[in-house]
Motif scaffolding. Structure first.
Motif, PDB file in Angstrom:
ATOM      1  N   ALA A 255       0.793  -1.222   0.000  1.00 27.36           N
ATOM      2  CA  ALA A 255       0.000   0.000   0.000  1.00 27.36           C
ATOM      3  C   ALA A 255       0.828   1.276   0.000  1.00 27.36           C
ATOM      4  N   PRO A 259       1.750   2.549  -4.962  1.00 30.41           N
ATOM      5  CA  PRO A 259       1.381   3.882  -5.464  1.00 30.41           C
ATOM      6  C   PRO A 259       2.590   4.778  -5.656  1.00 30.41           C
ATOM      7  N   GLY A 288      -2.648   6.694  -4.762  1.00 32.80           N
ATOM      8  CA  GLY A 288      -2.195   7.154  -3.452  1.00 32.80           C
ATOM      9  C   GLY A 288      -3.303   7.644  -2.544  1.00 32.80           C
ATOM     10  N   ARG A 289      -4.503   7.769  -3.078  1.00 34.36           N
ATOM     11  CA  ARG A 289      -5.624   8.236  -2.251  1.00 34.36           C
ATOM     12  C   ARG A 289      -6.321   7.032  -1.599  1.00 34.36           C
ATOM     13  N   LEU A 291      -6.376   5.847   1.339  1.00 33.20           N
ATOM     14  CA  LEU A 291      -5.628   5.062   2.321  1.00 33.20           C
ATOM     15  C   LEU A 291      -6.485   4.755   3.545  1.00 33.20           C
ATOM     16  N   ARG A 395     -10.309   8.157   5.488  1.00 36.04           N
ATOM     17  CA  ARG A 395      -9.410   7.865   4.368  1.00 36.04           C
ATOM     18  C   ARG A 395      -8.274   8.878   4.358  1.00 36.04           C
ATOM     19  N   HIS A 397      -4.029   9.552   2.618  1.00 32.74           N
ATOM     20  CA  HIS A 397      -3.389   9.486   1.309  1.00 32.74           C
ATOM     21  C   HIS A 397      -1.880   9.427   1.441  1.00 32.74           C
ATOM     22  N   THR A 478      -4.687   2.157  -1.405  1.00 39.50           N
ATOM     23  CA  THR A 478      -4.080   3.304  -2.089  1.00 39.50           C
ATOM     24  C   THR A 478      -4.017   3.135  -3.605  1.00 39.50           C
ATOM     25  N   SER A 508      -3.020  -2.879  -1.634  1.00 40.52           N
ATOM     26  CA  SER A 508      -3.391  -1.527  -2.060  1.00 40.52           C
ATOM     27  C   SER A 508      -4.650  -1.519  -2.911  1.00 40.52           C
TER      28      SER A 508
END
Length: 541
Positions: A255, A259, A288-289, A291, A395, A397, A478, A508
């Protein structure tokens, strides 16, 4: 000369080891497996309880720190991640938890056809070699799953009985037909050794001529021709190298690293990439978002009956435990300290389990986190009781700090960003206190060491949580899977939106975090992902 393979897998972690095995089983395809870390042949990796010694070992651990977390009073959170063959599965606590069936039905409901519970159960079973015959488990698979109930410390029974007194069901299999309730955790060990996917999947496959593992090989960039991934650039022992993939490149860095490599390669939020000096190939804002991670707190109790502290704190106890382990791979060194726990609903209004509980017959109240060694527990009888919300809604990032592949990305967990998560935390805190006040556990407790009996009421309990809570080391999502390229990174076949020849297969891709430890569902994702790759390869011939 540039080497060529059918498939290149980046990351010999939990997922990468499974993929390397499955993609080379029939001998038709060549695979290069790149791992930034080194060998997993260390006694502290292979001996189950030795994971405490790897917690701060930079030789095999990325040792990430997050950005300061507002919800934790501005503290950073330490995130150990495996930088070694086997990845985080070589340094984790080995707890085998699939999650609740509803977790995967929710994945399907989010538009991910083929990822419901009935769809994924066969892949969980495919990987398993379970201790006893069960319709809900597999036998004969590569990775052994050990039922530790006959070997767990006797004090665990007091926890289970106290929880039953409060009305929670007992479960003889937290991965079976009724995974809700309290009971003993199962762990990935075989014959007293760690059963990581490196041991279970990768090492048996290394004799195959079609598989090549390169360690100390740090991937720096995915190579593209137009919008098709055709290879990977990497560094190895100071050299800048490239390898080409005739069919696909597969990212299995986890994760954080998956990304990161996508962004370093030009796949990510275009404005962010330009800000750090990277030319975008695909404006993929979801990279990357999304998370997610589990965050937990532990309460410590002093007791009048023996715990693992009495066994493993004295020097002579360490010697005895070591000799027993050397003799027959048994005893406390062959187990995880996370021996019992479960999945419960904090109240009758919850439709599904919203809290995971951990009961460990050991404590470390006198040793700072950065100095802890798993073989040095407290010099008195005590245990710890922990909880984390199963399905947090917050969430965070991950973003690049710069364009240098050697620099760590910036991690923003964004814990406790929703009222729902705060409500679950408070419910869990109250439940820990309630369990400790319930017989037979209450009969053996002499003192609540941390946070202390004086810490009570929602305001004080939440303040304590913010001051002491930390990650359970389960980052996911992510490179989230979903049908919409604007809000997700990979499709239901784990192919990266907007490019060809590139997949992500690791934790991820989870659309939402699962209820519990994430290693087992990562193995499942890799099993299913490998099957998809082979299906697609067959259709292309």
């Amino acid at each position: 000369m540039t080497e060529e393979y059918d498939y290149i897998i980046v990351g010999a972690g939990t997922a990468g080891c499974v993929l390397a095995n499955r993609l080379t089983e029939d001998g038709k395809y060549s695979v290069l497996l790149l791992e930034a870390g080194g060998s997993d042949r260390s006694i502290w990796i292979q001996m189950p309880i030795g994971y405490g010694r790897t917690f701060f070992d930079k030789r095999i651990n990325w040792m990430y720190d997050t950005a300061p977390v507002e919800a934790l009073g501005g503290r950073q959170s330490y995130w150990p991640r495996g930088k070694v063959v086997g990845g985080s599965g070589s340094i984790n606590a080995m707890v085998y938890v699939r999650g609740q069936p509803r977790d995967f039905d929710d994945w399907k409901a989010l538009g991910n056809a083929g990822w419901g519970w009935d769809d994924v159960l066969p892949y969980f079973k495919k990987s398993e070699d379970f201790d006893w015959h069960s319709a809900h488990h597999g036998q004969g698979g590569p990775q052994h799953v050990t039922d530790i109930s006959p070997f767990a410390h006797p004090i665990c029974r007091s926890f289970i009985e106290a929880a039953q007194t409060l009305g929670f069901a007992a479960s003889n299999d937290l991965n079976g037909g009724k995974p809700e309730g309290v009971g003993y955790y199962q762990i990935n060990t075989r014959g007293g050794w760690r059963a990581s996917t490196a041991n279970a999947f990768l090492h048996p496959a290394r004799k195959r001529k079609t598989l090549k593992l390169k360690t100390m090989a740090h991937a720096t960039r995915i190579l593209f021709e137009g919008r098709r991934a055709v290879g990977v650039a990497y560094t190895c022992k100071g050299a800048q190298l490239e390898a080409k993939a005739r069919r696909e490149v597969i990212l299995s860095g986890g994760a954080i690293n998956s990304p990161q490599l996508l962004m370093l390669s030009g796949i990510g939020d275009a404005s962010h990439l330009k800000n750090v000096g990277i030319e975008p190939i695909v404006d993929a804002k979801a990279v990357g978002r999304n998370l997610q991670d589990h965050i937990a707190v532990s309460y410590f109790y002093k007791v009048r009956t023996p715990t693992l502290n009495d066994v493993l704190h004295p020097f002579v106890g360490k010697i005895r435990a070591g000799l027993r382990y050397m003799a027959d791979r048994a005893g406390p060194l062959s187990l995880s300290v996370n021996q019992s726990g479960g999945f419960v609903r904090s109240d009758a209004t919850q439709k599904h389990p919203n809290l995971q509980l951990y009961f460990s017959p050991v404590s470390y109240t006198k040793t700072p986190l950065s100095e802890r060694k798993l073989l040095n527990p407290d010099p008195f009888s005590a245990f710890l009781l922990s909880h984390n919300p199963c399905r947090p809604t917050s969430r965070g990032h991950i973003e690049l700090a710069c364009a240098d592949p050697a620099k760590y990305p910036v991690i923003h967990p964004n814990y406790l960003a929703t009222q729902a998560d705060i409500d679950d935390v408070l419910a869990g805190n109250r439940l820990l206190k309630q369990i400790a006040r319930t017989k037979p556990l209450a009969d053996i407790i002499t003192e609540e060491l941390i946070p202390g009996a004086h810490v009570d009421g929602d305001e004080a309990l939440l303040a304590d949580f913010r001051a002491r809570a930390d990650t359970v080391y389960h980052p996911t999502s992510t490179c989230m899977m979903g049908p919409d390229a604007a809000t997700s990174v990979v499709d239901v076949r784990l192919r990266v939106h907007g490019v060809d020849g590139l997949r992500v297969i690791d934790a991820s891709v989870f659309p939402t975090i699962t209820s519990g430890n994430t290693n087992a569902p990562t193995v499942m994702v890799a099993e299913k992902g490998a099957a998809m790759i082979l299906e697609d390869a067959k259709s292309m011939r």
